[in-house]
Design a protein around this motif. Structure first.
Motif, PDB file in Angstrom:
ATOM      1  N   THR A   1       0.830  -1.205   0.000  1.00  0.00           N
ATOM      2  CA  THR A   1       0.000   0.000   0.000  1.00  0.00           C
ATOM      3  C   THR A   1       0.863   1.252   0.000  1.00  0.00           C
ATOM      4  O   THR A   1       0.601   2.216  -0.731  1.00  0.00           O
ATOM      5  N   ALA A   2       1.922   1.248   0.820  1.00  0.00           N
ATOM      6  CA  ALA A   2       2.847   2.388   0.817  1.00  0.00           C
ATOM      7  C   ALA A   2       3.501   2.545  -0.554  1.00  0.00           C
ATOM      8  O   ALA A   2       3.672   3.672  -1.054  1.00  0.00           O
ATOM      9  N   LEU A   3       3.880   1.434  -1.179  1.00  0.00           N
ATOM     10  CA  LEU A   3       4.459   1.492  -2.517  1.00  0.00           C
ATOM     11  C   LEU A   3       3.458   2.043  -3.527  1.00  0.00           C
ATOM     12  O   LEU A   3       3.805   2.888  -4.365  1.00  0.00           O
ATOM     13  N   ALA A   4       2.219   1.572  -3.466  1.00  0.00           N
ATOM     14  CA  ALA A   4       1.194   2.038  -4.400  1.00  0.00           C
ATOM     15  C   ALA A   4       0.886   3.518  -4.192  1.00  0.00           C
ATOM     16  O   ALA A   4       0.617   4.245  -5.156  1.00  0.00           O
ATOM     17  N   LEU A   5       0.916   3.984  -2.946  1.00  0.00           N
ATOM     18  CA  LEU A   5       0.717   5.416  -2.689  1.00  0.00           C
ATOM     19  C   LEU A   5       1.824   6.237  -3.348  1.00  0.00           C
ATOM     20  O   LEU A   5       1.575   7.334  -3.862  1.00  0.00           O
ATOM     21  N   GLY A   6       3.052   5.716  -3.323  1.00  0.00           N
ATOM     22  CA  GLY A   6       4.145   6.408  -3.993  1.00  0.00           C
ATOM     23  C   GLY A   6       3.915   6.521  -5.491  1.00  0.00           C
ATOM     24  O   GLY A   6       4.143   7.583  -6.092  1.00  0.00           O
ATOM     25  N   LEU A   7       3.463   5.442  -6.124  1.00  0.00           N
ATOM     26  CA  LEU A   7       3.160   5.501  -7.558  1.00  0.00           C
ATOM     27  C   LEU A   7       1.972   6.410  -7.825  1.00  0.00           C
ATOM     28  O   LEU A   7       1.930   7.123  -8.834  1.00  0.00           O
ATOM     29  N   ASN A   8       0.987   6.405  -6.928  1.00  0.00           N
ATOM     30  CA  ASN A   8      -0.187   7.253  -7.098  1.00  0.00           C
ATOM     31  C   ASN A   8       0.186   8.730  -7.066  1.00  0.00           C
ATOM     32  O   ASN A   8      -0.494   9.565  -7.671  1.00  0.00           O
ATOM     33  N   LEU A   9       1.261   9.060  -6.371  1.00  0.00           N
ATOM     34  CA  LEU A   9       1.722  10.447  -6.352  1.00  0.00           C
ATOM     35  C   LEU A   9       2.100  10.911  -7.752  1.00  0.00           C
ATOM     36  O   LEU A   9       1.734  12.017  -8.180  1.00  0.00           O
ATOM     37  N   ALA A  10       2.826  10.062  -8.496  1.00  0.00           N
ATOM     38  CA  ALA A  10       3.251  10.431  -9.846  1.00  0.00           C
ATOM     39  C   ALA A  10       2.132  10.264 -10.866  1.00  0.00           C
ATOM     40  O   ALA A  10       1.943  11.122 -11.736  1.00  0.00           O
ATOM     41  N   THR A  11       1.370   9.177 -10.751  1.00  0.00           N
ATOM     42  CA  THR A  11       0.355   8.880 -11.765  1.00  0.00           C
ATOM     43  C   THR A  11      -0.999   9.476 -11.417  1.00  0.00           C
ATOM     44  O   THR A  11      -1.675  10.040 -12.284  1.00  0.00           O
ATOM     45  N   GLY A  12      -1.422   9.349 -10.160  1.00  0.00           N
ATOM     46  CA  GLY A  12      -2.745   9.835  -9.769  1.00  0.00           C
ATOM     47  C   GLY A  12      -2.789  11.331  -9.543  1.00  0.00           C
ATOM     48  O   GLY A  12      -3.724  12.000  -9.982  1.00  0.00           O
ATOM     49  N   TRP A  13      -1.783  11.880  -8.863  1.00  0.00           N
ATOM     50  CA  TRP A  13      -1.786  13.309  -8.548  1.00  0.00           C
ATOM     51  C   TRP A  13      -1.199  14.141  -9.686  1.00  0.00           C
ATOM     52  O   TRP A  13      -1.753  15.176 -10.035  1.00  0.00           O
ATOM     53  N   ALA A  14      -0.051  13.717 -10.231  1.00  0.00           N
ATOM     54  CA  ALA A  14       0.601  14.503 -11.274  1.00  0.00           C
ATOM     55  C   ALA A  14       0.197  14.078 -12.686  1.00  0.00           C
ATOM     56  O   ALA A  14       0.532  14.763 -13.649  1.00  0.00           O
ATOM     57  N   GLY A  15      -0.485  12.934 -12.812  1.00  0.00           N
ATOM     58  CA  GLY A  15      -0.973  12.499 -14.114  1.00  0.00           C
ATOM     59  C   GLY A  15       0.090  11.962 -15.046  1.00  0.00           C
ATOM     60  O   GLY A  15      -0.086  11.986 -16.264  1.00  0.00           O
TER      61      GLY A  15
ATOM     62  N   THR B   1      -1.777  21.106   0.430  1.00  0.00           N
ATOM     63  CA  THR B   1      -0.687  22.061   0.272  1.00  0.00           C
ATOM     64  C   THR B   1      -0.696  22.682  -1.127  1.00  0.00           C
ATOM     65  O   THR B   1      -1.373  22.201  -2.046  1.00  0.00           O
ATOM     66  N   ALA B   2       0.101  23.750  -1.275  1.00  0.00           N
ATOM     67  CA  ALA B   2       0.244  24.378  -2.584  1.00  0.00           C
ATOM     68  C   ALA B   2       0.880  23.407  -3.578  1.00  0.00           C
ATOM     69  O   ALA B   2       0.544  23.409  -4.765  1.00  0.00           O
ATOM     70  N   LEU B   3       1.804  22.564  -3.090  1.00  0.00           N
ATOM     71  CA  LEU B   3       2.421  21.562  -3.961  1.00  0.00           C
ATOM     72  C   LEU B   3       1.375  20.595  -4.495  1.00  0.00           C
ATOM     73  O   LEU B   3       1.362  20.280  -5.693  1.00  0.00           O
ATOM     74  N   GLY B   4       0.498  20.102  -3.628  1.00  0.00           N
ATOM     75  CA  GLY B   4      -0.540  19.177  -4.060  1.00  0.00           C
ATOM     76  C   GLY B   4      -1.483  19.804  -5.072  1.00  0.00           C
ATOM     77  O   GLY B   4      -1.852  19.175  -6.077  1.00  0.00           O
ATOM     78  N   ARG B   5      -1.866  21.056  -4.846  1.00  0.00           N
ATOM     79  CA  ARG B   5      -2.762  21.737  -5.792  1.00  0.00           C
ATOM     80  C   ARG B   5      -2.065  21.980  -7.123  1.00  0.00           C
ATOM     81  O   ARG B   5      -2.690  21.903  -8.187  1.00  0.00           O
ATOM     82  N   ALA B   6      -0.753  22.264  -7.078  1.00  0.00           N
ATOM     83  CA  ALA B   6      -0.007  22.456  -8.324  1.00  0.00           C
ATOM     84  C   ALA B   6       0.078  21.150  -9.114  1.00  0.00           C
ATOM     85  O   ALA B   6      -0.040  21.154 -10.347  1.00  0.00           O
TER      86      ALA B   6
END
Length: 357
Positions: A59-73, A198-203
């Motif tokens: 789950t921690a690993l998948a959250l890391g990938l979700n940061l690049a793919t889910g949040w940043a697209g 955070t501003a980073l997350g919104r960006a």
């Protein structure tokens, strides 16, 4: 029910953007935290270290990938390569006598460095072209691991992990290793929950939705994409090191193949891109459901005396598991996290929704 917001008022932006605008969400998290801490006293070591511990690490690993793919697209097909860099770097550091606290940090930084180097080339393209570039990163890492005995011991060898220890205390019991996985997963989850505010997350979300529009608003899309790749790789590197040190106990090239990258990507797609709770659900479905389905069907066959051979019992759970994924995605294409959000939103207005026209 528990979810209605009667009596909850937001009179400022700060109160509206706090971590838990709905009190029930906070209470539910407290209950789940207590359950996670008390799990070793309630479950056998088999379930604890064969189901819960790998679920938390993945789950921690998948959250890391979700940061690049889910949040940043940014579609990433080489996530297992960053896991491999972190795992081998940390194991080699620990074998040289470096304490595991620093070895994990070295693994995360090494994975972040490699991920950032590939990101400089990958982020100049987008869409399917980005996927091909990250897939090339995966193939390059596969070749390095299989043809560099100094790093991996060779294609048919494995690298033994030293005993895991924190603060000078060796952790060898199943309960201790479970708490290490729980602590790391909780740390990544809290980081991701706060990132959204955070501003980073919104960006990152702005870049995901339309990078050209974000650039017009003054958001440097390349800079934030690079941060997403670097941070995602850092989490993947530490997660890969913990996977080897606390679960596999050795590192082998086949543990970080392209199939692993696809598996982690499937976890976040089924769970829901950009969803934290959905990531937990997606990992549970992809990682745990085949074994659970196998056990249920084997018990049902024994109970009803069904004439099913071992080969049939080995393939039916896989078919059921695949059918469940298809059904879930048909019911809610945005993933299990959105399905949970729909149920939650229903109870937010219950029972007053019964009066709508």
């Amino acid at each position: 029910m528990f979810y209605p917001l009667a009596g909850v008022r937001h009179q400022s932006y700060l109160s509206d953007s706090k971590l838990f605008p709905v009190p029930t969400d906070r209470n539910l998290l407290i209950v789940l935290t207590i359950a996670g801490i008390g799990a070793p006293f309630l479950l056998s070591s088999l379930y604890l270290n064969s189901y819960l511990q790998p679920w938390l690490i993945w789950t921690a690993l998948a959250l890391g990938l979700n940061l690049a793919t889910g949040w940043a697209g940014q579609l990433h097909l080489g996530y297992a390569a960053t896991m491999a860099v972190g795992a081998y770097a940390a194991v080699h550091a620990a074998r040289f006598g470096i304490p595991w606290e620093f070895a994990l940090l070295i693994g995360g930084l090494a994975a972040s460095l490699i991920g950032s180097l590939f990101a400089f080339a990958a982020l100049r393209v987008k869409g399917l072209y980005l996927a091909i570039v990250t897939l090339a990163m995966q193939f390059i890492m596969d070749w390095v691991l299989n043809h560099s005995p100094v790093i991996s011991g060779g294609s048919h060898a494995s690298l033994q992990s030293p005993r895991f220890a924190l603060l000078g205390q060796e952790i060898a019991s199943g309960r201790g290793l479970y708490y290490v996985a729980l602590g790391w997963c909780a740390l990544v989850t809290v980081f991701m929950m706060n990132l959204q505010r955070t501003a980073l997350g919104r960006a990152l979300v702005a870049v995901r939705e339309k990078d050209y529009a974000a650039a017009i608003l003054g958001v440097n899309s390349f800079y934030y994409k690079l941060i997403a790749f670097s941070t995602s790789s850092f989490i993947g590197g530490i997660g890969g090191a913990l996977l080897v040190a606390t679960f596999f106990f050795l590192a082998a090239p086949e543990q970080f193949g392209v199939n692993v990258s696809i598996q982690v990507l499937a976890m976040i797609i089924v769970g829901g891109l950009g969803s934290i709770i959905g990531t937990y659900f997606g990992v549970a479905l992809i990682l745990l459901m085949p074994g659970i389905a196998n056990e249920i069907l084997a018990n049902a066959a024994a109970l009803f005396r069904l004439p099913l051979g071992n080969e049939t019992l080995a393939h039916i759970p896989t078919a059921v598991y695949g059918a469940l994924i298809v059904i879930f995605l048909l019911v809610e294409p945005l993933g299990l996290g959105k399905l949970y959000a729909n149920i939650r939103d229903y109870f937010l207005v219950w029972p007053f929704d019964q009066f709508k026209k």
